[in-house]
Design a protein around this motif. Structure first.
Motif, PDB file in Angstrom:
ATOM      1  N   ARG A 249      92.456  85.107   4.076  1.00 26.83           N
ATOM      2  CA  ARG A 249      93.404  85.685   3.333  1.00 26.83           C
ATOM      3  C   ARG A 249      93.638  87.365   4.108  1.00 26.83           C
ATOM      4  O   ARG A 249      92.320  87.360   4.450  1.00 26.83           O
ATOM      5  CB  ARG A 249      93.446  85.851   2.054  1.00 26.83           C
ATOM      6  CG  ARG A 249      93.763  84.397   1.484  1.00 26.83           C
ATOM      7  CD  ARG A 249      95.150  83.794   1.797  1.00 26.83           C
ATOM      8  NE  ARG A 249      95.470  82.657   1.314  1.00 26.83           N
ATOM      9  CZ  ARG A 249      96.511  81.876   1.431  1.00 26.83           C
ATOM     10  NH1 ARG A 249      97.406  82.393   2.285  1.00 26.83           N
ATOM     11  NH2 ARG A 249      96.558  80.717   0.794  1.00 26.83           N
ATOM     12  N   GLU A 250      94.090  88.084   3.628  1.00 29.38           N
ATOM     13  CA  GLU A 250      94.160  89.411   4.207  1.00 29.38           C
ATOM     14  C   GLU A 250      93.058  90.424   3.520  1.00 29.38           C
ATOM     15  O   GLU A 250      92.421  91.462   4.199  1.00 29.38           O
ATOM     16  CB  GLU A 250      95.414  90.224   4.080  1.00 29.38           C
ATOM     17  CG  GLU A 250      95.691  90.475   2.373  1.00 29.38           C
ATOM     18  CD  GLU A 250      96.515  89.224   1.728  1.00 29.38           C
ATOM     19  OE1 GLU A 250      97.165  89.521   0.884  1.00 29.38           O
ATOM     20  OE2 GLU A 250      96.777  88.310   2.503  1.00 29.38           O
ATOM     21  N   TRP A 251      92.182  89.938   2.693  1.00 33.54           N
ATOM     22  CA  TRP A 251      91.156  90.628   1.741  1.00 33.54           C
ATOM     23  C   TRP A 251      89.822  89.801   2.072  1.00 33.54           C
ATOM     24  O   TRP A 251      88.867  90.277   1.316  1.00 33.54           O
ATOM     25  CB  TRP A 251      91.510  90.362   0.316  1.00 33.54           C
ATOM     26  CG  TRP A 251      92.126  89.394  -0.197  1.00 33.54           C
ATOM     27  CD1 TRP A 251      93.309  89.061  -0.397  1.00 33.54           C
ATOM     28  CD2 TRP A 251      91.268  87.951  -0.601  1.00 33.54           C
ATOM     29  NE1 TRP A 251      93.415  87.457  -0.745  1.00 33.54           N
ATOM     30  CE2 TRP A 251      92.231  86.898  -1.113  1.00 33.54           C
ATOM     31  CE3 TRP A 251      89.895  87.838  -0.542  1.00 33.54           C
ATOM     32  CZ2 TRP A 251      91.746  85.702  -1.386  1.00 33.54           C
ATOM     33  CZ3 TRP A 251      89.499  86.359  -0.773  1.00 33.54           C
ATOM     34  CH2 TRP A 251      90.513  85.494  -1.328  1.00 33.54           C
TER      35      TRP A 251
ATOM     36  N   ARG B 249      86.664  88.976   3.765  1.00 35.99           N
ATOM     37  CA  ARG B 249      85.478  89.396   4.522  1.00 35.99           C
ATOM     38  C   ARG B 249      85.038  88.262   5.608  1.00 35.99           C
ATOM     39  O   ARG B 249      83.881  88.026   5.559  1.00 35.99           O
ATOM     40  CB  ARG B 249      84.364  90.106   3.845  1.00 35.99           C
ATOM     41  CG  ARG B 249      84.893  91.216   2.927  1.00 35.99           C
ATOM     42  CD  ARG B 249      83.839  91.675   2.026  1.00 35.99           C
ATOM     43  NE  ARG B 249      84.219  92.696   1.064  1.00 35.99           N
ATOM     44  CZ  ARG B 249      83.950  94.007   1.119  1.00 35.99           C
ATOM     45  NH1 ARG B 249      83.036  94.295   2.390  1.00 35.99           N
ATOM     46  NH2 ARG B 249      84.189  95.101   0.412  1.00 35.99           N
TER      47      ARG B 249
ATOM     48  N   GLY C  12      93.834  92.193   9.553  1.00 42.14           N
ATOM     49  CA  GLY C  12      94.571  92.494   8.312  1.00 42.14           C
ATOM     50  C   GLY C  12      95.760  91.297   7.642  1.00 42.14           C
ATOM     51  O   GLY C  12      96.003  91.518   6.596  1.00 42.14           O
TER      52      GLY C  12
ATOM     53  N   MET D  51      90.103  90.193   6.747  1.00 44.61           N
ATOM     54  CA  MET D  51      90.061  91.858   6.476  1.00 44.61           C
ATOM     55  C   MET D  51      89.702  92.844   7.676  1.00 44.61           C
ATOM     56  O   MET D  51      88.697  92.155   8.351  1.00 44.61           O
ATOM     57  CB  MET D  51      89.151  92.035   5.279  1.00 44.61           C
ATOM     58  CG  MET D  51      89.022  93.475   4.964  1.00 44.61           C
ATOM     59  SD  MET D  51      87.867  93.843   3.603  1.00 44.61           S
ATOM     60  CE  MET D  51      87.477  95.690   3.566  1.00 44.61           C
TER      61      MET D  51
END
Length: 315
Positions: free
Chosen positions: A9-11, A13, A29, A33
């Motif tokens: 997902r975009e969040w 790490r 992004g 992340m």
């Protein structure tokens, strides 16, 4: 960063690392992340990479520091740097996959030992395994009364010299040396890899095959006087290339275990060189004597003596 069963997902790490090149790739992004802006904001506890096969350096060749270190005057590598390898070709991966279906990660047959030795290190170019071939139960000397005592004793001594169940594995590393001999580190790696996948009672020996040095003495007549120096250099280079155990031979694929070159091979090789008229005489010296079968051997290039007969130019 997405796969069949997982999507970053975009969040998240998340990052990917190429273990062959050491390249680290972060998210964009959308999948993973984007790292925050600034410096020293990405901590790394451990990172290991190498330069591939070019990082394998012989002993006493690394003698420069890339950065200065206090109280250090000079450096030297007392042992050879080994273990680096380039990316495995896709055709070798496909071939290895087919072999894995057969041996299933276990060393039982001679072919299993050879296949698993290649898996132990990508630095291995050639492997030859020999299983025990002498079975005392098949010998008739114990029942044949016509065998003389001297011959009977000789066979008994031979039995004592042969270790029951001994598997010999001969390996050749992948390098450009005229005589590629495996390092102790490579031998230990292959032996450990095989012992972990074989019977605990395995009697295994891993090492280098016997090497036979091939030296050529030839009398060559060039086509013109001005080509004399170039002809001698070209003949020696062609001989050294032809006799390389891994990249030589007629097809350029190296020499098979137990294969010796013939004089006819060298006649055609030398006379195919530009500016060579013909070969006046040629002799081949191979030393030491080839071992008794089934012990394998490989050849390598020795020193060559090339004599030019300029008086016969145009004759």
């Amino acid at each position: 960063m997405k796969s069949r069963n997982f999507i970053s997902r975009e969040w998240a790490r998340h990052y990917t690392i190429n273990h062959l090149t050491g390249e680290i790739q972060f998210g964009d992004g959308k999948y993973g992340m984007i790292p925050p802006q600034g410096r020293n904001n990405i901590p790394m506890t451990r990172h290991k990479t190498d330069g591939g096969a070019r990082g394998n350096k012989p002993a006493n060749t690394i003698n420069q520091l890339k950065t200065t270190i206090p109280y250090i005057d000079r450096v030297i590598n007392l042992e050879a740097a080994a273990g680096g390898s380039d990316r495995e070709p896709i055709d070798r991966v496909q071939e290895r996959g087919q072999k894995f279906i057969r041996h299933r990660g276990g060393a039982v047959t001679v072919q299993d030992f050879e296949d698993l030795a290649y898996e132990a290190s990508a630095d291995i170019a050639r492997v030859k395994a020999i299983a025990p071939t002498y079975d005392p139960l098949t010998e008739e000397l114990w029942l044949d009364r016509n065998i003389k005592q001297e011959e009977r004793d000789a066979r008994v001594n031979k039995l004592k010299e042969i270790k029951a169940g001994l598997v010999k594995l001969f390996i050749v590393p992948r390098n450009d040396s005229p005589q590629p001999i495996p390092s102790l580190a490579l031998i230990d790696r292959v032996e450990t890899y095989l012992r972990d996948r074989a019977s605990p009672t395995l009697n295994l020996w891993v090492g280098s095959p016997q090497w036979l040095q091939v030296s050529v003495t030839a009398e060559v007549v060039p086509t013109a006087l001005e080509f004399a120096d170039a002809v001698r250099t070209a003949v020696i280079q062609r001989l050294e290339t032809f006799l390389h155990p891994l990249t030589g031979g007629v097809s350029g694929q190296g020499w098979e275990f137990g294969r010796e070159p013939h004089e006819s091979d060298f006649y055609s090789l030398i006379e195919a060189i530009d500016s060579v008229d013909y070969v006046r005489s040629l002799s081949v010296k191979i030393e030491p004597e080839p071992p008794s079968p089934p012990e394998p051997f490989l050849i390598f290039s020795g020193s060559h003596n090339i004599t030019l007969f300029l008086s016969e130019i145009g004759g």
